[in-house]
Design an enzyme around this catalytic site. Structure first.
Site, PDB file in Angstrom:
ATOM      1  N   HIS A   1      47.409 -18.069 -15.478  1.00  0.00           N
ATOM      2  CA  HIS A   1      46.781 -17.011 -16.215  1.00  0.00           C
ATOM      3  C   HIS A   1      45.465 -17.304 -15.944  1.00  0.00           C
ATOM      4  O   HIS A   1      44.500 -16.746 -16.977  1.00  0.00           O
ATOM      5  CB  HIS A   1      47.253 -16.757 -17.620  1.00  0.00           C
TER       6      HIS A   1
ATOM      7  N   SER B   1      20.083 -15.012   0.391  1.00  0.00           N
ATOM      8  CA  SER B   1      19.930 -13.579   0.327  1.00  0.00           C
ATOM      9  C   SER B   1      18.543 -13.365   0.543  1.00  0.00           C
ATOM     10  O   SER B   1      17.670 -14.139   0.425  1.00  0.00           O
ATOM     11  CB  SER B   1      20.132 -13.484  -1.253  1.00  0.00           C
TER      12      SER B   1
ATOM     13  N   LYS C   1      19.570 -17.924  -3.647  1.00  0.00           N
ATOM     14  CA  LYS C   1      21.061 -17.786  -3.428  1.00  0.00           C
ATOM     15  C   LYS C   1      21.798 -18.681  -2.516  1.00  0.00           C
ATOM     16  O   LYS C   1      20.910 -18.906  -1.475  1.00  0.00           O
ATOM     17  CB  LYS C   1      21.371 -16.165  -3.210  1.00  0.00           C
TER      18      LYS C   1
ATOM     19  N   GLU D   1      34.357 -14.922   1.433  1.00  0.00           N
ATOM     20  CA  GLU D   1      34.555 -13.652   1.190  1.00  0.00           C
ATOM     21  C   GLU D   1      35.205 -12.753   2.213  1.00  0.00           C
ATOM     22  O   GLU D   1      36.154 -11.841   1.827  1.00  0.00           O
ATOM     23  CB  GLU D   1      33.193 -13.006   0.760  1.00  0.00           C
TER      24      GLU D   1
END
Ligand code: ARG
Length: 478
Positions: free
Chosen positions: A157, A278, A284, A291
């Site tokens: 969970h 970024s 970043k 992804e």
């Protein structure tokens, strides 16, 4: 190719629209291999002489060689008049060797050719995918080995559950990949039959020895039924469905790495070579690889879905609908490269062992081990669960872990607590109490690591070679 019975020319827009050369150029090597095998069968049937066969086969090789480069492939794709790859090869043959080129189409049909080419193509894609999966699995095993006895929290969970070895977690992915390999092998074994000799629908009109082509192409045997063979694309769907699992597993890995690389977890250090910055936020480092990996399953599944719908309700036997399945097979050509990137990414991953250990030691992840301690003292598990639950609540209120409680404090939850409780709930005991096959006890994981390597090596072996030729088998007294 087929204009004899037509009075009117084709509508030019329709003619362009129904062509498959714009995508079936992928199949040139397979079309050449299958054509060479057919030439051999024609030779054995007495339709071609030995020298004609040799000339045809050499010309076919020359066509393949001439179009092996990127420019060569583009020339096939952009061919002005070829309708499909079969037509292209025939035109090229006639260009090279004149009317002998026209003899090759004796006793065969494009329906059996495309069925054969696609099987050969998917078989090769399966081999490439299996090799890439095995490389990724080996990278995971390597990383697991490098992680030694380092620990991490496991989650159910997405809530901390019990400590596990990092190696145990990584080996869970290897199991998924091994299943993927075996699914692909199943698919390859089922598809590995040769449609050549099936004709357009009812079988070749020449008495061809179908074993000749089947053997040359490394198929297990000729397909048993011409109507099925010319209209079956189950193998395309099965391949895509098998790849869907690969995509699913890759997406689970991608998601965990993406999550574990957040500052909130801080478990994984993203390799710079596989991350991006970024353009807006200078600080970043983004996990683009994982992804994209997480998203790729969408394409794969879409291809499987498309083929399912293309095949649904098709009457026997060949229908032009089947042409549409090809592009779905080509749409997943990116998979082996994707997997080999992931393998290199995996090899470059580093873990923050301290952060992972701290997380594994905080939040009462040893509560099950603690309950098990009581079980060994004769307490029924349900009661032990209750007692440890009470101790956890008490510790929570105090803001400490179980091992920071004094024996006197513990005794209020059960007289069974003793001084040996503390060694039973330290990190190593918490791991080692899972001393079952498949558990995270340290020696179990060590064994699993050794076995897994061998299992990858054994499973990743794929070889396609036809079994003994019937005549040879007969000569060998089989
Ligand atoms: N390009 C066709 C395909 O991919 C080849 C078979 C054509 N056969 C036919 N009867 N029109 O399906």
């Amino acid at each position: 190719m087929w204009s004899g019975r037509f009075r009117e020319p084709l509508d030019t827009e329709f003619e362009q629209w129904q062509r498959s050369i714009v995508f079936d150029w992928h199949l040139l090597p397979q079309e050449v291999a299958a054509s060479k095998a057919h030439a051999s069968a024609l030779c054995a049937a007495g339709i071609l002489t030995m020298s004609e066969t040799a000339e045809l086969r050499a010309a076919l090789d020359a066509i393949a060689a001439a179009h092996a480069s990127d420019a060569g492939k583009a020339a096939v794709r952009d061919h002005a008049s070829a309708e499909d790859i079969h037509h292209f090869v025939e035109l090229s043959l006639v260009e090279r060797i004149g009317s002998l080129g026209l003899k090759l189409h004796t006793g065969r049909s494009r329906n059996e050719q495309i069925a054969t080419d696609l099987r050969l193509y998917i078989r090769e894609q399966i081999q490439l995918t299996i090799a890439a999966l095995a490389a990724w699995a080996n990278a995971l095993v390597e990383l697991a080995k490098k992680s030694g006895e380092a620990v991490m929290p496991s989650y159910t969970h997405l809530q901390r559950a019990e400590p596990v070895l990092i190696a145990h977690w990584l080996l869970a992915y290897v199991e998924m990949l091994l299943r993927d390999i075996s699914r692909l092998k199943d698919c390859a074994a089922r598809l590995n039959f040769c449609p050549l000799g099936s004709g357009p629908i009812a079988g070749a009109t020449l008495t061809l020895d179908r074993w000749i082509a089947a053997k040359e192409l490394g198929f297990t045997a000729p397909t048993p039924n011409s109507m099925d063979a010319t209209s079956d694309r189950d193998f395309v769907l099965e391949f895509l469905q098998a790849l869907t699992f690969v995509g699913l597993h890759a997406s689970r890995f991608a998601e965990e790495i993406t999550l574990f690389a957040t500052a909130e977890f801080g478990f994984v250090l993203l390799p710079e070579a596989f991350s991006t910055g970024s353009s807006a936020m200078p600080q970043k480092k983004n996990p683009d690889l994982t992804e994209l990996l997480r998203a790729k399953v969408g394409r794969i599944h879409a291809a499987a879905e498309a083929v399912t719908l293309q095949l649904k309700g098709l009457p026997l036997a060949y229908n032009k609908d089947l042409q549409e399945t090809q592009e779905q097979a080509f749409a997943v050509e990116f998979v082996p490269q994707m997997l080999s990137l992931v393998a290199r990414f995996t090899a470059a991953l580093t873990f923050n062992h301290n952060a992972m250990k701290t997380a594994a030691e905080n939040g009462y992840l040893n509560a099950m081990a603690a309950a098990t301690y009581l079980v060994y003292k004769g307490v029924p598990f349900r009661t032990a669960h209750e007692k440890i639950g009470n101790a956890v609540r008490y510790a929570l209120e105090k803001g400490v872990e179980l091992n920071a409680l004094a024996l006197d404090e513990l005794k209020q939850f059960g007289s069974e607590f003793d001084a040996d409780f503390f060694s039973a709930i330290n990190l190593n005991s918490t791991l080692d109490c899972h001393d079952v096959l498949g558990g995270t006890a340290r020696h179990r994981v060590r064994l699993a690591l050794e076995e897994t390597r061998a299992r990858i090596a054994a499973l990743a072996q794929v070889r396609f070679a036809a079994p003994a030729y019937p005549e040879e088998a007969v000569n060998a007294g089989a």
